[in-house]
Design a protein around this motif. Structure first.
Motif, short mmCIF file in Angstrom:
data_model
loop_
_atom_site.label_atom_id
_atom_site.label_comp_id
_atom_site.label_asym_id
_atom_site.label_seq_id
_atom_site.Cartn_x
_atom_site.Cartn_y
_atom_site.Cartn_z
N GLU A 1 36.40 31.18 83.64
CA GLU A 1 37.60 30.80 84.42
C GLU A 1 38.49 29.84 83.65
O GLU A 1 39.71 29.83 83.81
CB GLU A 1 37.20 30.12 85.75
N GLU A 2 37.84 29.01 82.80
CA GLU A 2 38.62 28.03 82.05
C GLU A 2 39.37 28.66 80.88
O GLU A 2 40.28 28.06 80.32
CB GLU A 2 37.70 26.94 81.50
N SER B 1 33.95 27.99 80.42
CA SER B 1 33.53 29.07 81.30
C SER B 1 34.64 30.12 81.33
O SER B 1 35.78 29.85 80.91
CB SER B 1 33.30 28.53 82.71
N ARG C 1 39.79 34.95 76.67
CA ARG C 1 38.91 35.89 77.38
C ARG C 1 38.84 37.22 76.62
O ARG C 1 37.77 37.80 76.44
CB ARG C 1 39.37 36.10 78.82
#
Lengths: 332, 95, 284
Positions: free
Chosen positions: A15-16, A13, A22
């Motif tokens: 956030e991970e 995800s 990202r």
């Protein structure tokens, strides 16, 4: 597809993700192409090597079932067309291996992984080609199924892979048509020819459907690959598209698709059709298809018996480079 | 085996109409002369009147990749030997 | 930067094309007395390329490295193309309504006119390439001479084929040199291949009544006239390849041109002609 069941890393995800991951995902989301020297997550690189490698292996193993019939083609023109087509497959393998090599793996390493069984190729090429009509069926159905997948892959996120696919799609455009042309001749031919055509369709229909891989609900690797844009459509989407396009083509030929449940679903705007036997698919992947052993043996033999040839030419290149160094003015 | 693999070459071709040489792909060959010959068989499918350049992939120096986002070297120690980073326009199919 | 040299042989090709254009009508095609010999000779040309093309095509998918797999297929494709032209003209000369495909797929071994050399099994890349080279060197001289044929149709085919065969010869010569002077094993294999093929080579230069008739009609050179140039090419390449010409006879095995073949041709035809034989009259 030519790359089936490619293992991909588990999906993270937002956030991970690390900041690099990202940023990388953002680039992909903006449809930027990722190029060889740029940073990429290790999972992306590994998945791509597996996928492109499997695709490349499928091209060169895919030479074999059709190559079978080059020496038996019924006319000089058919012989030339088939030979040119199978030669194209060697070329496509070459382009794809080159794309994989940009990821830091060598072609010889990939070959060895094919030969040892560590890497797979498409299940479809473990089926035999028994009659001349199979040359039609392979071009029509197998290349037809491959094209479904390859056309969207021209937009894949990895630059070298995308460029290889563009070139391949351009060259491949005649393959499906030549297959269909053979089917037309056979389907309109003598009773025996028509029988061969129907038999070829009977044998290749379900294996062609298997090319897209297991159903999405069982396909654990899809989500991450789709996020990375190295897989552009789900297996089921492509399979449905293939059925929708192929059924009318079969009808035109006057041949019957070997699926009693096949019918147009007005509501969905698609054909309903029977799933292939997935047990058979997993058996073929495991090595228990009709021709797995022969196909791999043929590749290994070509490689082993070609060793002296490759090494002999390398030896000459080294010798002549040394000679040039020793007498720089003598050469040329 | 991983004994001595044929080196990788980048292939550049100028078509019949005098446009610049353009990167078309790569292949393996034991030396430059054979790379040219292989390029003819693989990438021109025998059209006459073309000019082919071959460059060892290892000899290509490339500009720094995209500045967008933080750049890190790949974890693998292997270099990316094969810079296929020249955009191939659509018309490349026919050389 | 080096550019590829011009890969054609422009002079003869231009000449032949001009000759063909200036003479759309070929009187040789109506010469009834010449017909049997002319037909036979055209079958020789077409069967040579058909059978060699068949052998080379057997490598497709089994080559020692992808680049070579692709190059061999190109050669085979060229040869199949030449076959279509030669056998097409043969069928026309014969005037019995047969086609190139009929000739390729419906004649039995005793009617095939190819050199025995070309039907021998591939065995390995050494035999395959050595055979191709020895034939290419002959083929090149033959086609060059045929570009000046008094039959414009023959000259036209020769001109088209010569462009491709010039490249075949360039490629095969280069590989003979590299593999002959390569590793110990590649040298040994190339020498073995040469020794094995040597007794079949003489057939290229033996003249019979067919050769004599077409030579006298100005269609083709006398076979013996090609020998000097062939030997020069072969000797130069073999020397550079550090290979030794055997001092044994070259003319041990012959007869292919007259329809007497080795055991191998029958198997080639059994495979090649299977569909046409199993389903007579079907259209493919």
């Amino acid at each position: 597809m030519y790359a089936q069941m490619v293992k991909s890393e588990g999906m993270k995800s937002a956030e991970e993700m690390t900041p690099e991951e990202r940023a990388f995902q953002n680039r992909i989301d903006r449809n930027e192409k990722i190029e060889p020297k740029e940073w990429m997550p290790e999972g992306y690189r590994k998945t791509l090597i597996r996928q492109i490698g499997q695709h490349a292996h499928s091209e060169i193993v895919g030479q074999l079932p059709e190559g079978n019939w080059i020496t038996r083609a019924p006319t000089l023109e058919r012989k030339a067309i088939l030979l040119a087509k199978v030669q194209d497959e060697a070329g496509h393998g070459l382009y794809l291996y080159s794309a994989a090599e940009t990821l830091g793996v060598s072609r010889d390493e990939l070959m060895e992984k094919l030969h040892s069984g560590a890497m797979k190729y498409s299940s479809i090429f473990n089926y035999p080609t028994l009659t001349w009509a199979d040359m039609g069926a392979v071009g029509w159905l197998v290349d037809g199924a491959a094209i479904m997948n390859q056309v969207p892959l021209q937009r894949t996120s990895y630059g070298p892979y995308s460029r290889a696919m563009i070139r391949i799609c351009k060259e491949e455009s005649f393959h499906q048509r030549q297959g269909y042309a053979i089917m037309m001749k056979m389907a309109q031919g003598t009773p025996e020819q028509k029988e061969m055509a129907q038999d070829a369709l009977n044998r290749f229909w379900y294996p062609a459907l298997m090319m897209f891989g297991p159903s999405d609900k069982d396909s654990v690797h899809s989500a991450q690959s789709m996020a990375w844009k190295i897989k552009m459509n789900t297996n089921d989407e492509l399979r449905q598209k293939f059925v929708d396009e192929t059924v009318p083509q079969a009808e035109y030929l006057g041949l019957t698709v070997p699926d009693e449940t096949l019918r147009w679903n007005e509501e969905r705007g698609h054909y309903d059709f029977a799933e292939p036997d997935w047990n058979e698919f997993f058996e073929v992947i495991k090595g228990n298809g009709p021709c797995n052993r022969e196909r791999l043996e043929a590749r290994r033999t070509a490689w082993e018996e070609g060793r002296w040839f490759r090494e002999g030419l390398m030896a000459y290149a080294e010798k002549s480079a040394a000679r040039r160094k020793a007498a720089p003015h003598a050469a040329e | 085996m991983s004994r001595k693999e044929w080196p990788l070459w980048e292939i550049f071709i100028r078509g019949q109409h005098g446009l610049n040489h353009r990167h078309v792909g790569s292949l393996h060959a034991p030396d430059a002369e054979m790379a040219i010959r292989n390029a003819r068989d693989v990438y021109t499918r025998r059209k006459e009147g073309v000019s082919i350049w071959v460059v060892r992939s290892a000899d290509i120096t490339a500009s720094a990749p995209s500045e967008k986002g933080p750049m890190f070297d790949p974890a693998e120690s292997k270099v990316y030997r094969h810079p296929t980073f020249f955009d191939i326009p659509d018309e490349v199919g026919h050389m | 930067m080096p550019s590829l040299p011009d890969m054609t042989t422009p002079d003869v090709v231009a000449l032949a094309e001009r000759a063909a254009a200036s003479q759309p009508h070929d009187p040789h095609l109506e010469d009834v007395d010449l017909r049997p010999a002319f037909f036979d000779w055209l079958c020789r040309m077409g069967d040579n390329t058909l059978i060699l093309g068949h052998r080379i095509s057997e490598w497709c998918g089994h080559g020692p490295v992808l680049e070579e797999d692709i190059a061999l297929a190109n050669t085979a494709l060229d040869l199949i193309g030449h076959t279509q032209m030669w056998l097409g003209l043969a069928a026309e000369v014969e005037g019995e309504g047969r086609t190139a495909d009929d000739l390729a797929f419906l004649r039995d071994a005793m009617r095939f006119r190819n050199l025995q050399l070309l039907e021998l099994p591939n065995r390995d890349m050494a035999v395959t390439l050595m055979r191709e080279f020895l034939f290419d060197a002959w083929h090149f001289e033959m086609l060059t001479a045929l570009c000046g044929s008094q039959s414009p149709r023959v000259a036209e085919i020769a001109a088209k084929a010569l462009k491709e065969v010039s490249y075949h010869l360039e490629r095969s010569s280069d590989l003979i040199v590299r593999l002959g002077d390569g590793s110990e094993e590649s040298h040994r294999r190339m020498q073995d291949a040469l020794d094995r093929l040597w007794p079949y080579l003489g057939e290229m230069f033996v003249e019979d009544a067919v050769d004599k008739a077409v030579a006298e009609a100005g269609i083709a050179p006398r076979p013996a006239d090609l020998r000097g140039a062939w030997e020069q090419t072969v000797n130069e390449v073999l020397e550079e390849a550090t290979l030794a010409s055997p001092d044994t006879r070259m003319d041990v095995h012959q007869g292919g041109k007259q329809g007497r073949h080795t055991e191998h041709l029958g198997y080639i035809l059994a495979e090649m002609q299977f569909l046409q034989r199993a389903y007579p009259g079907a259209s493919w």
